[in-house]
Structures are given as C-alpha cells and as structure tokens.
Design an enzyme around this catalytic site. Sequence first.
Site, PDB file in Angstrom:
ATOM      1  N   GLU A  50      41.973  33.531  46.888  1.00  0.00           N
ATOM      2  CA  GLU A  50      42.279  32.442  45.849  1.00  0.00           C
ATOM      3  C   GLU A  50      43.297  31.561  46.106  1.00  0.00           C
ATOM      4  O   GLU A  50      44.223  31.332  45.424  1.00  0.00           O
ATOM      5  CB  GLU A  50      42.455  32.909  44.535  1.00  0.00           C
ATOM      6  N   ASN A  53      38.658  35.053  50.457  1.00  0.00           N
ATOM      7  CA  ASN A  53      38.006  35.132  49.482  1.00  0.00           C
ATOM      8  C   ASN A  53      38.342  34.270  48.341  1.00  0.00           C
ATOM      9  O   ASN A  53      39.613  33.922  48.029  1.00  0.00           O
ATOM     10  CB  ASN A  53      38.414  36.763  48.946  1.00  0.00           C
ATOM     11  N   HIS A 101      32.257  36.642  40.033  1.00  0.00           N
ATOM     12  CA  HIS A 101      32.499  36.932  38.540  1.00  0.00           C
ATOM     13  C   HIS A 101      31.613  35.926  37.782  1.00  0.00           C
ATOM     14  O   HIS A 101      32.211  34.940  37.565  1.00  0.00           O
ATOM     15  CB  HIS A 101      34.025  36.809  38.225  1.00  0.00           C
ATOM     16  N   GLU A 117      33.125  40.620  44.764  1.00  0.00           N
ATOM     17  CA  GLU A 117      33.669  41.360  43.376  1.00  0.00           C
ATOM     18  C   GLU A 117      32.759  41.002  42.148  1.00  0.00           C
ATOM     19  O   GLU A 117      33.057  40.628  41.126  1.00  0.00           O
ATOM     20  CB  GLU A 117      34.885  40.380  43.196  1.00  0.00           C
ATOM     21  N   ASP A 132      30.732  40.882  39.057  1.00  0.00           N
ATOM     22  CA  ASP A 132      30.263  41.296  37.703  1.00  0.00           C
ATOM     23  C   ASP A 132      29.590  40.396  36.836  1.00  0.00           C
ATOM     24  O   ASP A 132      29.749  39.013  37.043  1.00  0.00           O
ATOM     25  CB  ASP A 132      31.676  42.069  37.182  1.00  0.00           C
TER      26      ASP A 132
HETATM   27  C1  XIL Z   1      42.238  42.140  39.041  1.00  0.00           C
HETATM   28  C2  XIL Z   1      42.097  43.472  39.025  1.00  0.00           C
HETATM   29  O1  XIL Z   1      40.784  44.029  38.628  1.00  0.00           O
HETATM   30  C3  XIL Z   1      42.819  44.126  37.730  1.00  0.00           C
HETATM   31  O2  XIL Z   1      42.847  45.291  37.306  1.00  0.00           O
HETATM   32  C4  XIL Z   1      44.322  43.234  37.767  1.00  0.00           C
HETATM   33  O3  XIL Z   1      44.900  43.449  36.586  1.00  0.00           O
HETATM   34  C5  XIL Z   1      44.269  41.634  38.146  1.00  0.00           C
HETATM   35  O4  XIL Z   1      43.332  41.732  39.394  1.00  0.00           O
HETATM   36  N1  XIL Z   1      40.027  38.064  41.477  1.00  0.00           N
HETATM   37  C6  XIL Z   1      40.385  39.183  42.445  1.00  0.00           C
HETATM   38  C7  XIL Z   1      40.844  40.473  42.111  1.00  0.00           C
HETATM   39  O5  XIL Z   1      40.586  38.642  43.754  1.00  0.00           O
HETATM   40  O6  XIL Z   1      41.759  40.839  42.938  1.00  0.00           O
HETATM   41  C8  XIL Z   1      41.202  40.442  40.731  1.00  0.00           C
HETATM   42  O7  XIL Z   1      41.385  41.649  40.466  1.00  0.00           O
HETATM   43  C9  XIL Z   1      40.219  39.962  39.675  1.00  0.00           C
HETATM   44  C10 XIL Z   1      39.894  38.389  40.315  1.00  0.00           C
END
Ligand code: XIL
Length: 452
Positions: free
Chosen positions: A267, A308, A343, A373, A375
Amino acid sequence: MRLRTGAVLALAGSLGAAATATGAMREVEVRGARAVVDARAHDRRAVELVPGRSASLRAAPAFVAGLQARARSAGCRAARLTIEAGGRTRHFTVGPRFRHRALKLAAPLASRQIRVTTAMTSSRCRVRLDWLMVRAAASPRTLAPGLPLRSVPLGTAVSLPWLSEPAYTSTLLSAFRSITPENELKMDRTQPRQGEFHFEHGDALVAFAAAHGRTVRGHTLIYGVQTPAWVGQLLFATQVENVLRTHVATEIRHFKSRIREWDVVNEALDSRGRLSRNPFADRLGPRYVDMAYETARGADPTAKLYYNEFAAELPGTKQDAMFTLVSRLKQRGLIDGVGFQLHTGIGTAPTEEELVATMRRFEALGLEIQITEMDVAAKGNGQQSLAARLAAQAAAYGAAASACRRVLACKRLTVWGVTDRYSWRTPAELPLLFDVEYAPKPALAAVTAALG
Ligand code: XIL
C-alpha cells in the site's frame, strides 16, 4: 493426492492465439497419465511436484502435433522447446520427425517449478510462442494432506493466537493450502525498537506451516500503516534509508528458504493513487519503494518479490498509478508479481470480466498476479434476506476465483482470515468463507468449485 516418483505431472500452456482459436488441446504428459487442458478453460491445471524426487516428462502427441503445426504455419522448419526443472535446462528441437520419447528430463527437483518454453528455432522465424509453465501448489513437506489438488491454490491469513483454538486450526487445515501471517511479519512487530528484531511469532507460524505442509506468503516488509513510531522520529533521510535497508535485509534473510514470496512494499499509494504519507515516504519520497526492492533482491535473489495494493482492482487513477509504479520496478528487474487485496462487499465487488481485464493488464508486463486478502462484506442494506446476501457473497467469491483460474499469471487466491469470528472487519459483516461457528458458507463451495 500425493505424487509418487514417476507419477503423472502435466504441463499445459498456450501455443498462442491461433491455437486457442482452434480449441487445440495442449499438454505435456509425464509417464502416462495426464491432465487435459481445454483451451476454452484458459490453459491451466496445477500439478504437484515433489522436490527431491525425479520428474520425467514426455510430450503428449497432441502437444507435439500442435507445436509442429504451428512451426509449419509460421514457415519454420522446427520449434524449440526448453524445459527447466530442478535447476537443469534441456532443449529439444521439435521438428517434423520429433518423437515424444525423445523429450525426457529426469531431474531431481530442487524447486516446485517446471517451466517449459517454446520458440521457433530458425532466426528467420521470429514468431514467439507463449511459454508454458506448471507451478506446483506444494512441496513434499508442503503437500497439504487431505486437500484436493487445485489449479489455483487457496490461502488464508492466519493469526498466531488463534492457533491454540482446535476448531480454528482444524478449519484452517480443512480448506487452505497456504497461510499469510496477518500481522506477525510487519515491522511494528518485528522491529518494535530500533535494532531489536523479534521473529519468534513469525517463526512459530512458519513452523506450523511446515509441520502441516503449508506454504507461507511473507506479508509484509515495508507498510506505512504498521511502521513503528520510532521511524517517524528519525530526522535525516540517510538514517531512514539505513533503517529501511537494514530492516528489509534482516527480515528477508531471517526467513530465507522458508518464505519464498514477499510483499516487499504494501500500500504505497492512497485511494487516489498518490504516494501515501508515512515515515519512509516523508523522508525519502517515492524512491523508498525502489530501495526496498533493491535491498530485498540483493538479500534473497531467489525470493519472489510482490507489490501489494488495495482498491486497485478496477480501472482508474489508482490502478494507473500502480501500473506506473510496478512498470518501473519491473523494468529494473526488481519485481515478480502484484497482489490485489480485494477487500470488497456485495454490491460493489468487481465482476469476473473486470478482474480478468485487470489481471491481463498486469500480466502483459510479465508479472505474476495474486488475489492476496479477499473478503466480501455481506451486511447488505437490511432488505435482503441472509440467504440472498450469502448467495451474492458466494457469487463475488466465485467470480474472483474464476478470474484467477482464467488468467495464467494468477497464482493464488488468499482470503483475509479463516472465520468471520476473527475477521479484521467486524463479524457482523460476515466477510469470510466460514461463519463465526466455523460452519462453511456458500462462498466456500463457490470458491473451491471455481478454483478447479
Ligand atoms: C490488518 C489486520 O488484519 C489487522 O489485524 C490489523 O489490525 C491491521 O491490519 N491491508 C493489508 C493488511 O495489507 O495487512 C491489513 O491487515 C488489512 C488491510
């Protein structure tokens, strides 16, 4: 399925647009059995290779015939086929009289990859054929017991504390081939104070993975959001550069050979595609990204290096900024792949076609792709029934899995957590594949069916 020595491995790939149009079947067969690849299904079947064992390949007649025909139609006498496996390379000339028994490579596999490339032999024939590649989902120690082979492996984020909960661990082992430490490898955990490295939690997750035949994605070396506060207190750019380089080199070296792929920078861009502010960007500007990749490449030249990013799945300013950034890294030979976090939620999730288009855009740069990632919030607006929301969620997961399956460069789909109970989003959003009681949701069936 555990492969015995000499069991079947199949390599499949594309011989280019012409072959795709005719729907030709392409395959390379290993000792008898085979995985048939249907061109319309976009050329992929995964295979498990067993490092330390030998694989011997032979070309299936249909594959050879296709290659010979392609060579002829391009006006070339022959095609050249290169196979790399276990650190060895063999070249074969697939001319008119080529017999598949001539194509043999029995190599102890040091890695889980066999790569097959085809090219026309004569310099006059500059037609390039696509490469063929099979990537194994797992190694012998990583053959996930009891899980079916899939063309695209399914992974999940895992948090160490939950592993002590039997239902969590058994659910994890029932469905996922790879794990991504959710927080354990981030800099605020691994270097909470300058020069004080803590890898115990990461080591524990890696040991868990190894004991259960799972692979690990390294997430993540440099992430503005989870950078320890002390970095922001450094006054000079040279100090910050030293910290960045030392951190990346120390962590990637610590896990060398145990973690084979890393999100080096996570990011770097904000939702509008501008460089996100963080202690590295503030002191070093955009070159901090390059520095991280240079250091990672130098410290572990064999690791796959990924970039990423969130909210870059759809076309737009942010995706364009990411494309520019990774193009620069790719030109410098510093990057191997890109991760799309995905996400998302019902109603906003990208369609299969949208994801395919995005993936192909980055594939064209020569990069691997992963969904890293995923969801899908299924909270809804209060009007849809739970069943309808879970069905919409399943469709969103299925679309992403199908997109990944269709794009050869897409290597893995990872969801961001095992169960709704421990999602970083709220359990009320019901975002994952298992519910708070660990019951499988419709999305699990959709995703596993689509992964093939
Ligand atoms: C998130 C975790 O899931 C949480 O437990 C933590 O508090 C914050 O980070 N993008 C990413 C991940 O690349 O590393 C993040 O993970 C979610 C968003």
